[in-house]
Design a protein around this motif. Structure first.
Motif, short mmCIF file in Angstrom:
data_model
loop_
_atom_site.label_atom_id
_atom_site.label_comp_id
_atom_site.label_asym_id
_atom_site.label_seq_id
_atom_site.Cartn_x
_atom_site.Cartn_y
_atom_site.Cartn_z
N ASN A 114 0.83 -1.20 0.00
CA ASN A 114 0.00 0.00 0.00
C ASN A 114 0.87 1.26 0.00
O ASN A 114 1.09 1.88 1.03
CB ASN A 114 -0.94 -0.01 1.22
CG ASN A 114 -1.74 1.26 1.34
OD1 ASN A 114 -2.19 1.81 0.34
ND2 ASN A 114 -1.92 1.73 2.56
N ASN A 115 1.39 1.62 -1.18
CA ASN A 115 2.17 2.86 -1.27
C ASN A 115 2.01 3.45 -2.67
O ASN A 115 1.57 2.79 -3.62
CB ASN A 115 3.64 2.61 -0.93
CG ASN A 115 4.32 1.68 -1.91
OD1 ASN A 115 4.50 2.01 -3.08
ND2 ASN A 115 4.71 0.49 -1.45
N LEU A 116 2.38 4.71 -2.81
CA LEU A 116 2.18 5.42 -4.07
C LEU A 116 3.06 4.90 -5.19
O LEU A 116 2.71 5.02 -6.37
CB LEU A 116 2.40 6.92 -3.86
CG LEU A 116 1.33 7.63 -3.03
CD1 LEU A 116 1.72 9.08 -2.80
CD2 LEU A 116 -0.02 7.54 -3.70
N PHE A 117 4.20 4.35 -4.86
CA PHE A 117 5.07 3.79 -5.89
C PHE A 117 4.35 2.66 -6.63
O PHE A 117 4.31 2.62 -7.87
CB PHE A 117 6.37 3.29 -5.25
CG PHE A 117 7.42 2.91 -6.25
CD1 PHE A 117 8.14 3.87 -6.93
CD2 PHE A 117 7.70 1.57 -6.49
CE1 PHE A 117 9.12 3.52 -7.86
CE2 PHE A 117 8.68 1.21 -7.41
CZ PHE A 117 9.38 2.19 -8.09
N SER A 118 3.73 1.75 -5.86
CA SER A 118 2.96 0.66 -6.47
C SER A 118 1.74 1.21 -7.20
O SER A 118 1.43 0.79 -8.33
CB SER A 118 2.53 -0.34 -5.40
OG SER A 118 3.61 -1.13 -4.97
N PHE A 119 1.01 2.13 -6.56
CA PHE A 119 -0.21 2.65 -7.17
C PHE A 119 0.07 3.35 -8.50
O PHE A 119 -0.67 3.19 -9.47
CB PHE A 119 -0.90 3.62 -6.21
CG PHE A 119 -1.50 2.98 -4.99
CD1 PHE A 119 -1.58 1.60 -4.85
CD2 PHE A 119 -2.00 3.76 -3.95
CE1 PHE A 119 -2.14 1.01 -3.72
CE2 PHE A 119 -2.58 3.18 -2.83
CZ PHE A 119 -2.63 1.80 -2.71
N HIS A 120 1.14 4.15 -8.53
CA HIS A 120 1.46 4.85 -9.76
C HIS A 120 1.78 3.86 -10.89
O HIS A 120 1.34 4.04 -12.02
CB HIS A 120 2.66 5.77 -9.54
CG HIS A 120 2.35 6.96 -8.68
ND1 HIS A 120 3.32 7.86 -8.29
CD2 HIS A 120 1.19 7.38 -8.12
CE1 HIS A 120 2.76 8.79 -7.53
NE2 HIS A 120 1.47 8.52 -7.42
N HIS A 121 2.54 2.84 -10.55
CA HIS A 121 2.91 1.88 -11.59
C HIS A 121 1.69 1.12 -12.11
O HIS A 121 1.50 0.97 -13.33
CB HIS A 121 3.93 0.88 -11.07
CG HIS A 121 4.22 -0.20 -12.07
ND1 HIS A 121 4.92 0.02 -13.23
CD2 HIS A 121 3.84 -1.50 -12.11
CE1 HIS A 121 4.99 -1.09 -13.93
NE2 HIS A 121 4.34 -2.04 -13.28
N SER A 162 2.67 11.24 -10.09
CA SER A 162 2.23 12.04 -8.94
C SER A 162 1.27 13.15 -9.33
O SER A 162 0.47 13.61 -8.51
CB SER A 162 3.45 12.63 -8.23
OG SER A 162 4.20 13.43 -9.13
N THR A 163 1.32 13.57 -10.57
CA THR A 163 0.42 14.64 -11.03
C THR A 163 -0.91 14.07 -11.50
O THR A 163 -1.98 14.62 -11.19
CB THR A 163 1.08 15.42 -12.19
OG1 THR A 163 2.31 15.97 -11.73
CG2 THR A 163 0.16 16.53 -12.67
N THR A 164 -0.87 12.97 -12.22
CA THR A 164 -2.09 12.44 -12.85
C THR A 164 -2.82 11.41 -11.99
O THR A 164 -3.99 11.11 -12.26
CB THR A 164 -1.75 11.80 -14.20
OG1 THR A 164 -0.76 10.76 -13.99
CG2 THR A 164 -1.19 12.84 -15.16
N PHE A 165 -2.16 10.85 -10.98
CA PHE A 165 -2.78 9.78 -10.19
C PHE A 165 -3.89 10.26 -9.25
O PHE A 165 -4.99 9.69 -9.26
CB PHE A 165 -1.72 9.02 -9.39
CG PHE A 165 -2.31 8.05 -8.41
CD1 PHE A 165 -2.81 6.83 -8.84
CD2 PHE A 165 -2.38 8.36 -7.05
CE1 PHE A 165 -3.38 5.93 -7.92
CE2 PHE A 165 -2.94 7.48 -6.14
CZ PHE A 165 -3.44 6.26 -6.58
N PRO A 166 -3.67 11.27 -8.40
CA PRO A 166 -4.70 11.58 -7.40
C PRO A 166 -5.98 12.10 -8.06
O PRO A 166 -5.93 12.95 -8.95
CB PRO A 166 -4.05 12.67 -6.54
CG PRO A 166 -2.61 12.67 -6.90
CD PRO A 166 -2.52 12.17 -8.30
N THR A 167 -7.12 11.59 -7.63
CA THR A 167 -8.39 12.11 -8.09
C THR A 167 -8.87 13.18 -7.11
O THR A 167 -8.45 13.19 -5.93
CB THR A 167 -9.45 11.01 -8.18
OG1 THR A 167 -9.70 10.50 -6.86
CG2 THR A 167 -8.97 9.88 -9.09
#
Length: 639
Positions: A325-332, A338-343
């Motif tokens: 559960n981290n942003l590195f995995s989520f982004h991939h 980091s710019t396009t991922f967060p809704t």
């Protein structure tokens, strides 16, 4: 396009990631990643989050918060809609107790109920922690169930309606629905294991009895079903799930079944037959489970989109992945950054969490921990064990009733009351609740002959578990990578302290690892799961961690003659160095949660002590509060 079936490693260099959703969260660490095995029907699964919706603020591998999970799910929904396949979200209980975000509020759960409901969960059920207290089970019924909009299922759980006093189902027993894109007809249930420790306003029916009920038999006879979905706070390889599997198979011998489990805090995958599998997805928002099935029939509404997944298989194909559960995995996994991922929705949920943490003052510092103390990553006894710290330093200082402070006493605490590690650095209000979230207080029995009392710890650790079905919360649960590993655990001699390169939980640790070829990769320690699907279930490739079994309970001897005051189970006692006189009688002081088992152990030892012989000790002061007071008085200074 994200729908790829390759299981090869994707080697990535660390990319610059914008500040995490929670301001104090560390940046995630780069690591080799495995792809998600996308299919015709896909699932995201959470379980045993225990209030950790802000993520792990001292562990980069698990720094994602609930808002990041909302963004992740929303981005994946867009992807699957474009591909013409389906995605469902599942949560299997124990959402409460274990973190300041839940436990520090008054009433408990004041903030987390609103945070959790922001995720669009398709099937949700109850865990045992929701039922320990009348207040929490009432909150489930009055808030979480309606917040779930018909997706909360309670196949074997009733409650006394707080308004009418009538016994009613906590939620619908089951539901049938059709997936959006593929038209897969799903019949879903939501079970709880055969739990008996619930408050008296709830009623848990044994699963083996539930599957004989008319409503269940009528439901599983429905021939217009493409998939049975069983969500539950239940061990995958358990009598309860085997009873459900057997009941369905007696009626529908070849319809695929997908089980989702919980409760044991492990990553696990289990095969019931070639068309029935189960997934359990860890604990504490460390893991987002991913499951896929390809080859299901689509007897529901015709799909409005052509799928890029070939669903024409002779038998369904099941696959799983455990996502750190981290942003590195989520982004991939979303092919975003980091710019396009967060809704916008995800950012708002993260802001809700940050606001709640600020209101609760969770970053208020009581002291500064001088080192790491581990629940399972150090053996007991050992200088790095949190239980040795409790036994040798904390309990002797805090367990004292003024009127009986000079009387020798044995203080007994169950290891399951300590839920998480202490990391070197700030010890905050939040830390207090992650370590000890419960409201348990002390009770005691006075003047027990020491010859009897000194056997209690041995009995509670060795004999009582054989006589009685001990609840899992008596002993600390090992965050192991699979059920098979849990069964194989042993306690080898204390190892040397972990090398610095394995100190992966601190912000910035190993954060600049260039990854090129697999043989050159420096792996951070983490989960290395071996389950029924093999050794490739984790999305992130880690160096293995070593975990150790700890006892059900520990004991501290307090106000004994000086030469006999070392805690039971300590290295000194094991080496035979405890000498000197022993008291004739002692007060036996224990956490109220284990009172039943203390009395059972005393009965086993041939005594006649009963509930009427027990009394409150340090009335009104919980272990949680006493630990924070000890830290404030002993770990002073800035970090």
């Amino acid at each position: 396009m994200i729908l790829r079936s390759s299981t090869g490693l994707i080697l990535l260099t660390l990319i610059t990631i914008a500040q995490a959703a929670q301001p104090s969260a560390p940046e995630p660490v780069s690591a080799p990643l495995r792809e998600l095995p996308w299919g015709q029907l896909n699932f995201l699964h959470t379980t045993d989050t225990h209030g950790w919706h802000a993520g792990h603020l001292q562990e980069p591998s698990f720094m994602g918060d609930w808002g990041d999970y909302v963004s992740f799910a929303e981005q994946l929904h867009e992807k699957v809609d474009a591909e013409g396949v389906d995605l469902l979200l599942i949560d299997t209980g124990d959402r409460i107790e274990g973190n300041g975000l839940y436990d520090a509020s008054d009433p408990k759960g004041k903030y987390t109920r609103d945070i959790v409901k922001e995720q669009d969960i398709d099937v949700i059920c109850t865990g045992n922690h929701e039922l320990y207290h009348k207040s929490s089970s009432d909150n489930e019924y009055l808030a979480t169930v309606p917040n779930s909009h018909g997706n909360y299922l309670a196949s074997n759980l009733d409650i006394l309606d707080p308004n009418s006093g009538e016994r009613v189902p906590m939620a619908p027993r089951y539901k049938k629905f059709t997936t959006k894109n593929q038209g897969i007809r799903i019949l879903a249930f939501g079970f709880l294991f055969d739990f008996t420790g619930n408050a008296n306003n709830t009623f848990v029916e044994a699963v083996e009895k539930s599957v004989q009920q008319e409503w269940f038999l009528e439901a599983i006879h429905d021939r217009e079903v493409d998939l049975f979905l069983v969500a539950g706070h239940v061990l995958l390889d358990s009598p309860e799930y085997h009873a459900i599997f057997k009941a369905i198979r007696q009626v529908q011998w070849d319809t695929p079944i997908q089980f989702f489990g919980g409760h044991t805090h492990i990553r696990d995958y289990f095969k019931y037959d070639s068309k029935a599998y189960g997934l359990e997805s860890g604990r504490y928002m460390e893991t987002i489970g991913f499951m896929s099935i390809t080859g299901l029939s689509t007897g529901g509404k015709p799909s409005t989109q052509s799928s890029k997944i070939d669903a024409t298989l002779a038998a369904p194909k099941f696959a799983r992945r455990y996502i750190d559960n981290n942003l590195f995995s989520f982004h991939h996994h979303t092919s975003l950054n980091s710019t396009t991922f967060p809704t916008p929705h995800g950012r708002n949920v993260s802001a809700m969490i940050a606001s709640a943490r600020k209101d609760l003052k969770l970053d208020h510092q009581f002291g500064c921990a001088p080192q790491d103390f581990w629940t399972n990553r150090a053996p007991f006894p050992h200088k790095d064990s949190i239980f040795s710290w409790l036994q040798q330093e904390v309990l002797p200082d805090i367990v004292s009733e003024p009127a009986r402070k000079d009387i020798p006493r044995l203080a007994i605490v169950n290891t399951g009351g300590i839920r998480f590690d202490i990391f070197k650095g700030p010890f905050t209000i939040d830390t207090t609740y992650t370590v000890s979230p419960f409201t348990s207080q002390f009770r005691y029995i006075k003047n027990i002959p020491f010859d009897i009392a000194k056997q209690l710890t041995r009995i509670l650790n060795q004999e009582v578990p054989q006589m009685l079905d001990i609840p899992s919360d008596l002993a600390v649960q090992m965050p192991v990578s699979s059920r098979s590993q849990a069964a194989a655990f042993a306690a080898p001699p204390p190892p040397p302290p972990p090398p610095e390169t394995h100190d992966y939980h601190h912000p910035g640790s190993a954060s600049q690892i260039p990854l090129s070829e697999p043989d050159d990769t420096v792996l951070t320690p983490g989960y290395t799961t071996h389950d029924a699907g093999g050794p490739d279930g984790d999305d992130t490739v880690h160096a293995p961690l070593k975990f150790y079994r700890v006892p059900n309970v520990i004991e501290a001897r307090i106000s004994f003659p000086t030469t006999a005051s070392v805690g039971a189970g300590s290295a000194e006692e094991e080496e035979g160095e405890v000498t000197g006189s022993e008291p004739d009688t002692v007060d036996v002081v224990y956490i109220d949660f284990i009172e039943r088992y203390v009395l059972l152990a005393l009965k086993f030892l041939g005594t006649g002590y009963e509930l009427g012989d027990t009394e409150p000790y340090m009335r009104g002061r919980s272990l949680t509060r006493l630990i924070s007071e000890w830290v404030e008085g002993n770990w002073m200074g800035d970090c």
